[in-house]
Design a protein around this motif. Structure first.
Motif, mmCIF file in Angstrom:
data_model
loop_
_atom_site.group_PDB
_atom_site.id
_atom_site.type_symbol
_atom_site.label_atom_id
_atom_site.label_comp_id
_atom_site.label_asym_id
_atom_site.label_seq_id
_atom_site.Cartn_x
_atom_site.Cartn_y
_atom_site.Cartn_z
ATOM 1 N N SER A 18 0.823 -1.206 0.000
ATOM 2 C CA SER A 18 0.000 0.000 0.000
ATOM 3 C C SER A 18 0.856 1.254 0.000
ATOM 4 O O SER A 18 2.027 1.229 0.366
ATOM 5 C CB SER A 18 -0.899 0.029 1.235
ATOM 6 N N THR A 19 0.226 2.354 -0.393
ATOM 7 C CA THR A 19 0.848 3.664 -0.411
ATOM 8 C C THR A 19 0.085 4.572 0.535
ATOM 9 O O THR A 19 -1.150 4.606 0.510
ATOM 10 C CB THR A 19 0.808 4.266 -1.835
ATOM 11 N N ILE A 21 -1.451 7.824 1.287
ATOM 12 C CA ILE A 21 -1.846 8.960 0.449
ATOM 13 C C ILE A 21 -2.120 10.216 1.266
ATOM 14 O O ILE A 21 -2.149 11.309 0.721
ATOM 15 C CB ILE A 21 -3.065 8.625 -0.432
ATOM 16 N N GLN A 141 -4.134 4.653 3.827
ATOM 17 C CA GLN A 141 -3.342 3.883 2.873
ATOM 18 C C GLN A 141 -4.263 3.272 1.830
ATOM 19 O O GLN A 141 -5.375 2.851 2.142
ATOM 20 C CB GLN A 141 -2.583 2.760 3.580
ATOM 21 N N ASN A 144 -1.342 -0.194 -3.836
ATOM 22 C CA ASN A 144 -0.508 0.475 -4.840
ATOM 23 C C ASN A 144 -1.213 0.655 -6.183
ATOM 24 O O ASN A 144 -1.115 1.718 -6.798
ATOM 25 C CB ASN A 144 0.804 -0.290 -5.033
ATOM 26 N N ALA A 147 -3.758 3.600 -5.803
ATOM 27 C CA ALA A 147 -3.340 4.838 -5.139
ATOM 28 C C ALA A 147 -3.440 6.048 -6.058
ATOM 29 O O ALA A 147 -3.868 7.129 -5.627
ATOM 30 C CB ALA A 147 -1.914 4.693 -4.604
#
Length: 161
Positions: A18-19, A21, A141, A144, A147
Motif C-alpha cells: 500500500s501507499t 496517500i 493507505q 498500490n 493509489a
C-alpha cells in the motif's frame, strides 16, 4: 494442531502493498477522506486507516465505594432480569409477575456480585475508570494499484449536494 501452510480462521490475510496517500491528526479527518473517496464511487475496499503512535489513556471517573458497587450491580442485574422476565413472559402466562420477580432477583444477585467483587480488590483499586486507545497520527493507505486514482479524487473539490 493447525497446519502452518493454512491460515487459522479469524486471522487476517497479509495486507497487500500500500501507499500512504494522506496523514491526519484526528481519526475524523481520515474518516472524512475515506468518505470522500466513497462518495466518488472509489473502491474503498482497497483503503485502510492506520493509527500510529498508539497510547492508552485511562480517564478516572470517580471513587468506587460499596454503595456505588451495589448501585451499579443492582442496575446491571435489573436489566438482565428484565430481559429474562420478558422471555419468560412470552413463554408462560401471568407475564407481569415473571417480569417483576426476575427484575428484583436480577438486582439482588447483581448487588451481591458487585459488592463481593469490590471487596475482593482489597482496596487496591477503589476507583472507576474508562480506558481508551488513542493514536498520535492516522494515515490513509491505498493499495498500490489504486493509489493514483485515490490521489486524483483527493485533489478534486467536494461535490456540492
Amino acid at each position: 494442531m493447525t497446519n502452518a501452510q493454512q491460515p487459522v480462521q479469524g486471522r487476517s490475510l497479509p495486507a497487500p502493498a500500500s501507499t500512504m496517500i494522506a496523514e491526519f491528526g484526528t481519526y475524523q479527518e481520515a474518516q472524512a477522506l475515506v468518505d470522500k473517496l466513497s462518495d466518488a464511487k472509489f473502491a474503498v475496499e482497497h483503503v485502510r486507516i492506520v493509527g500510529t503512535g498508539l497510547t492508552t489513556v485511562e480517564q478516572v471517573l470517580g471513587r468506587m465505594t460499596y454503595g456505588r458497587a451495589a448501585l451499579t450491580g443492582a442496575l446491571g442485574g435489573a436489566w438482565f432480569g428484565l430481559f429474562i422476565g420478558i422471555l419468560f413472559a412470552l413463554i408462560v402466562g401471568n407475564a407481569w409477575v415473571w417480569v417483576v420477580w426476575t427484575v428484583l432477583m436480577g438486582a439482588a444477585f447483581g448487588i451481591i456480585a458487585s459488592v463481593l467483587q469490590h471487596a475482593m480488590t482489597g482496596g487496591k483499586r477503589d476507583f472507576t475508570s474508562l480506558q481508551t486507545l488513542q493514536a498520535e497520527r492516522y494515515g490513509v493507505q491505498v493499495t498500490n494499484e489504486h493509489a493514483g486514482e485515490a490521489v486524483r479524487i483527493m485533489g478534486q473539490p467536494n461535490p456540492t449536494q
